[in-house]
Each structure stands twice: as structure tokens, then as C-alpha cells.
Design a protein around this motif. Structure first.
Motif, PDB file in Angstrom:
ATOM      1  N   VAL A 195      25.093  -2.344  82.436  1.00 12.42           N
ATOM      2  CA  VAL A 195      24.963  -3.081  83.692  1.00 12.42           C
ATOM      3  C   VAL A 195      24.770  -4.567  83.407  1.00 12.42           C
ATOM      4  CG1 VAL A 195      23.480  -3.449  85.709  1.00 12.42           C
ATOM      5  CG2 VAL A 195      24.076  -1.125  85.003  1.00 12.42           C
ATOM      6  N   PHE A 196      23.954  -4.875  82.397  1.00 11.40           N
ATOM      7  CA  PHE A 196      23.724  -6.276  82.029  1.00 11.40           C
ATOM      8  C   PHE A 196      25.024  -6.949  81.604  1.00 11.40           C
ATOM      9  CE2 PHE A 196      22.782  -9.626  78.961  1.00 11.40           C
ATOM     10  CZ  PHE A 196      21.882 -10.392  79.682  1.00 11.40           C
ATOM     11  N   SER A 197      25.835  -6.231  80.828  1.00  7.06           N
ATOM     12  CA  SER A 197      27.092  -6.823  80.355  1.00  7.06           C
ATOM     13  C   SER A 197      28.036  -7.140  81.505  1.00  7.06           C
ATOM     14  CB  SER A 197      27.782  -5.892  79.350  1.00  7.06           C
ATOM     15  OG  SER A 197      28.324  -4.753  79.985  1.00  7.06           O
ATOM     16  N   TYR A 198      27.954  -6.351  82.596  1.00  7.09           N
ATOM     17  CA  TYR A 198      28.799  -6.620  83.755  1.00  7.09           C
ATOM     18  C   TYR A 198      28.334  -7.864  84.512  1.00  7.09           C
ATOM     19  CZ  TYR A 198      31.355  -2.198  83.454  1.00  7.09           C
ATOM     20  OH  TYR A 198      32.179  -1.171  83.044  1.00  7.09           O
TER      21      TYR A 198
ATOM     22  N   LEU B 159      29.451  -2.835  73.739  1.00  8.76           N
ATOM     23  CA  LEU B 159      29.687  -1.800  72.740  1.00  8.76           C
ATOM     24  C   LEU B 159      28.789  -0.584  72.911  1.00  8.76           C
ATOM     25  CD1 LEU B 159      29.838  -4.183  69.632  1.00  8.76           C
ATOM     26  CD2 LEU B 159      31.782  -3.265  70.921  1.00  8.76           C
ATOM     27  N   SER B 160      27.732  -0.747  73.708  1.00  6.40           N
ATOM     28  CA  SER B 160      26.729   0.312  73.852  1.00  6.40           C
ATOM     29  C   SER B 160      27.037   1.235  75.030  1.00  6.40           C
ATOM     30  CB  SER B 160      25.349  -0.317  74.033  1.00  6.40           C
ATOM     31  OG  SER B 160      24.378   0.654  74.323  1.00  6.40           O
ATOM     32  N   ASN B 161      26.504   2.456  74.951  1.00  5.84           N
ATOM     33  CA  ASN B 161      26.612   3.400  76.061  1.00  5.84           C
ATOM     34  C   ASN B 161      25.336   3.420  76.896  1.00  5.84           C
ATOM     35  OD1 ASN B 161      29.238   4.368  75.433  1.00  5.84           O
ATOM     36  ND2 ASN B 161      28.387   5.665  73.808  1.00  5.84           N
ATOM     37  N   ASN B 162      24.369   2.599  76.502  1.00  7.81           N
ATOM     38  CA  ASN B 162      23.127   2.497  77.260  1.00  7.81           C
ATOM     39  C   ASN B 162      23.414   1.910  78.637  1.00  7.81           C
ATOM     40  OD1 ASN B 162      20.654   0.901  78.230  1.00  7.81           O
ATOM     41  ND2 ASN B 162      19.780   2.153  76.584  1.00  7.81           N
ATOM     42  N   ILE B 163      22.994   2.604  79.690  1.00  7.44           N
ATOM     43  CA  ILE B 163      23.352   2.218  81.054  1.00  7.44           C
ATOM     44  C   ILE B 163      22.784   0.859  81.423  1.00  7.44           C
ATOM     45  CG2 ILE B 163      21.362   3.433  82.038  1.00  7.44           C
ATOM     46  CD1 ILE B 163      24.874   3.000  83.610  1.00  7.44           C
TER      47      ILE B 163
END
Length: 229
Positions: free
Chosen positions: A187-190, A179-183
Motif C-alpha cells: 500500500v505504501f509503494s502505491y 518487491l515485497s508481498n507485505n500488504i
């Protein structure tokens, strides 16, 4: 390998913790599905399937990692600690031991998902094959991770603590990252199955967690081959 898988499955299904987990999953699944059945006249056709499967979806997303990691955290290191793996290794290869135990856990969760989907179908009169496959892919990630952690860490108490901690941290950061736009969070979510479960449900990318799971198992095999039993 097959005998190892069957033995592990029987051990999983007979565990008190496993029975409690199954009851929790089934209770939430039935509860939410029954609510969906009660108010289905108020639900739009496009959202109907989401309502029926909402209980199972939320349980898998939030509690799936905790259930998987806590139930099987000692699947490898307990065998090493008790030296029973030495006996098993005389019957089959180390790779077969790891793969067999992996398949045993996989079979346990397949049955849990199949029964959950069957309960949902009783209310919805529909079969959600895609939801089953995506949920299965999500859980495979954590099954593979459980095997890897249990191979890396020799102390079962530590793997239990690591498993609980990881399940909480990964769930929070994984959902936050989607849900975040924090890069960094993105990357962690991927690197977790959350992005693929939430955003890629209707595409081939939803099955990427299976590749992670296979990678974890391969790493576990490499590690256990180098380890003194």
C-alpha cells in the motif's frame, strides 16, 4: 507567475549544490552509457536501451528524491522567514507564487533530464522519449512534495532534515514495497512513485505520480492562503 518561475529557475541553476548535483548525474549517466557502448556487442537488442539508460535510472530512483528535496527544501519558508514573500505578494497572488516556484523547479529538472538524455543518445544513437517522460513523472512527485513540506514547516533547517530523512525512508520503503508481498509495504509503494516507475513504465499508470504532484501543489496553495505572511 512567469517571473517567479524564471527567478526561481535562475536561483536553482546558479546554486553550487545544483551544479554539484548536475555533475553527479551527468558523470553517472556518461559512465554507464560508455560502458554500455563498450560492451554493446555482448548485449541483447531488447536489453540495449536499458543498459544505456541504467545510470540515469538508478540515479533518479535512489538519489532523485534526495537531490530534489535537499536542493529546494526552503523554497517557500525561506521567503516567509526573510519576509520577502510580502513584497512578492504585492505583485501577484499567493497561488501564483506557489505555482511559479513549482514551475521554476520543474524547468530546472527538465533541463537536467534533457541534457542527460542527450548524453545517452550520443552513445546509443537513439532517443528514449518514454524513459524521459517516466523519469520526469517520478521527479514531479518529489517536486510537489518539496513545495508542500516547505509550506507546512516554517523552519528551513527542519525542512532540510525532514527532506533528507523522507528521501531515505521513502526510497528504502518504496523500493522494498515494490518487491515485497507485505500488504502494508505494498500500500505504501502505491502512495509513492516507485511502483509506477518500476512496474508501470510502459503504461498510462506510470504518470500517476503527476496527479500526486498536482495534489501537493493544491494543498500548498490552500495552506499558504490561510497563513499570515
Amino acid at each position: 507567475m512567469l517571473s517567479v518561475a524564471i527567478h526561481e529557475f535562475k536561483k536553482q541553476i546558479k546554486s553550487i549544490k545544483s551544479i554539484l548535483v548536475i555533475l553527479i548525474i551527468f558523470s553517472i549517466t556518461i559512465g554507464v552509457a560508455s560502458v554500455g557502448e563498450k560492451y554493446k556487442s555482448l548485449i541483447e537488442m531488447g536489453a540495449e536501451s536499458n543498459v544505456y539508460t541504467l545510470g540515469l535510472t538508478m540515479t533518479i530512483l535512489i538519489a532523485g528524491p534526495l537531490f530534489t528535496l535537499s536542493l529546494s527544501h526552503n523554497i517557500i519558508n525561506e521567503e516567509i522567514r526573510t519576509r520577502t514573500i510580502r513584497f512578492i505578494a504585492t505583485k501577484t497572488s499567493r497561488a501564483n507564487i506557489v505555482i511559479g516556484k513549482y514551475l521554476g523547479i520543474v524547468l530546472f529538472w527538465i533541463i537536467c533530464l534533457v541534457l542527460s538524455m542527450f548524453l545517452i543518445s550520443l552513445f546509443s544513437h537513439s532517443i528514449y522519449i518514454n524513459k524521459f517522460m517516466v523519469s520526469f513523472s517520478f521527479l514531479l512527485y518529489f517536486i510537489g512534495l518539496t513545495i508542500l513540506i516547505s509550506t507546512l514547516v516554517s523552519n528551513p533547517i527542519m525542512t532540510n532534515l525532514i527532506g533528507i530523512t523522507l528521501s531515505i525512508v521513502m526510497t528504502i520503503l518504496g523500493l522494498w514495497g515494490t518487491l515485497s508481498n507485505n500488504i502494508i509495504l505494498k500500500v505504501f509503494s502505491y502512495l509513492t512513485p516507485y511502483h509506477y516507475f518500476i512496474h508501470e513504465e510502459n503504461s498510462a499508470l506510470s504518470y500517476i505520480p503527476i496527479l500526486f504532484s498536482i495534489l501537493f501543489v493544491i494543498l500548498s496553495i490552500i495552506l499558504i492562503r490561510k497563513r499570515d505572511l
